[in-house]
Scaffold this active site. Sequence first.
Site, short mmCIF file in Angstrom:
data_model
loop_
_atom_site.label_atom_id
_atom_site.label_comp_id
_atom_site.label_asym_id
_atom_site.label_seq_id
_atom_site.Cartn_x
_atom_site.Cartn_y
_atom_site.Cartn_z
N TYR A 35 58.56 32.78 6.08
CA TYR A 35 57.32 32.41 6.77
C TYR A 35 56.43 33.62 7.00
CZ TYR A 35 59.06 27.70 7.42
OH TYR A 35 59.50 26.43 7.19
N TYR A 163 63.72 19.43 13.09
CA TYR A 163 63.63 20.37 11.96
C TYR A 163 64.86 20.17 11.08
CZ TYR A 163 63.62 24.48 9.05
OH TYR A 163 63.65 25.30 7.95
N ASP A 264 72.46 15.89 11.61
CA ASP A 264 72.24 17.24 11.09
C ASP A 264 72.75 18.24 12.13
OD1 ASP A 264 71.32 19.70 10.31
OD2 ASP A 264 69.26 19.05 9.89
N LYS A 293 74.79 26.93 8.37
CA LYS A 293 74.64 28.08 9.25
C LYS A 293 75.95 28.78 9.63
CE LYS A 293 69.95 27.74 10.77
NZ LYS A 293 69.14 26.54 10.71
C1 LIG Z 1 68.44 25.86 9.61
C2 LIG Z 1 68.49 24.37 9.59
C3 LIG Z 1 68.36 23.66 8.39
C4 LIG Z 1 68.10 24.33 7.07
O1 LIG Z 1 69.11 25.20 6.68
P1 LIG Z 1 68.82 26.36 5.59
O2 LIG Z 1 70.17 26.96 5.34
O3 LIG Z 1 67.85 27.29 6.23
O4 LIG Z 1 68.25 25.70 4.39
C5 LIG Z 1 68.47 22.28 8.45
N1 LIG Z 1 68.67 21.64 9.62
C6 LIG Z 1 68.80 22.30 10.79
C7 LIG Z 1 69.06 21.54 12.03
C8 LIG Z 1 68.70 23.68 10.81
O5 LIG Z 1 68.79 24.33 11.99
#
Ligand SMILES: *Cc1c(COP(=O)(O)O)cnc(C)c1O
Length: 447
Positions: A35, A163, A264, A293
Amino acid sequence: MYTLTDSGQVAMTTAQEQFDHDWRAFDRAHVWHPYSSMTAPIATYPVVAAQGVRIRLEDGRELIDGMASWWSVIHGYNHPVLNQALRDQLDAMAHVMFGGLTHTPAVQLAARLIDITPAPLQQVFFADSGSVAVEVAIKMAIQYWYAQGHTERTRLLTIRNGYHGDTFAAMSVCDPVGGMHELFSGILPKHLFVRAPQCRNDADWAEAELAEIQQIFAHQAHEIAAVILEPIIQGAGGMRFYCPQYLRRIRELCDAHDVLLIADEIATGFGRTGKLFACEHADIAPDILCLGKALTGGYMTLAAVLTTQRIAHGISDADPGVFMHGPTFMANPLACAVANASVELLLNSPWQARVAAIEAGLEQGLAPCRDFAHVREVRVLGAIGVVELHHPVDMHWMPDEFVKRGVWVRPFRNLVYVMPPYVMTAEDLAALTQAIVEVVGLAEGRR
Ligand SMILES: *Cc1c(COP(=O)(O)O)cnc(C)c1O
């Protein structure tokens, strides 16, 4: 590459020569950061090493890391156990394709993930990043309904302020305004959004919060493949926390209308919220779960999508008979090996006590921010602390103030937030929160 010399002559220098001359200038002129602008870049700090909770800069300064490198470095940097796991795997093999070949690092990791996630999740698909895991989850949901003959079930329903990543399907379910992808909205698939839950804990839960989603389900459930959401904590879309009862009720509504639920947990997974997975706060199981992550302890990029036998078999027992996805670096053995070591390290550590201690330290250390007029709210859950301001922070000023105070905090929009490695001592945590109180206090004077 051509450049003008001082005397106005055209000289040719290679990128290598420019790098050798001033690698930081070369970075600013040629390398995109996340970004970032290529014409008005914000400062980037050269890092030469990282150890425990400390990041060491080129000039010798050390920063206490409040970000865990975007939620991922839960055990701290340069951990001997994780280093050794990688070395051992490296000596065996760094990579082989996963099509037609298999290996114990991946299969062992699948077994571990199945054991620690909600019981109905029994099948694992490895992806290479969080965003790709979200793409895979969405494809799984849509292909499942396709396999059942419900080709009309292609829409997703999600809550605002979410997100889910930066790739196209992931962007289409990010908050349409605050999700950083507004400019692409014209070309993204149009999904269904409902207001983000307002309840903070089950005590202030009001069933009326479901009115909007019930309305949509009543009329459009037949075209919805899945609800996708971040359980309990919405991360990069606004760092919002919401009550478990909302999640429980969403699960019930999905069941009632035969809509799948995608959780997610890319940010919340592996203990961050005080539970191993945030779904446990509501005691629910999703149909599809995305992890990323912290999966490798921040060592390598790897993500996993878990699903139920119903979905996996549903997809496999109908035309075309296979799930239509397969990244080149799927289930990379190095990443799987370090993920295995990281999950084991976590489970064998007193992580609940550590996260609870960080929660208490953040609560206490950030409390003075509540007295600032420009602070809208301070909130803490698990090892996550958020100071929400009334106005966006100055990104050309604030990160530098943190660095001057020996901490690494990277705010976004109007949010100063931290999610430290679980191994942070009370002393380091106090230094981190003290710096936040100071810098947020200074920000008040600057307006
Ligand atoms: C960081 C994140 C993503 C995307 O993961 P990347 O490894 O950056 O592609 C998707 N969903 C959530 C909730 C996130 O925090």
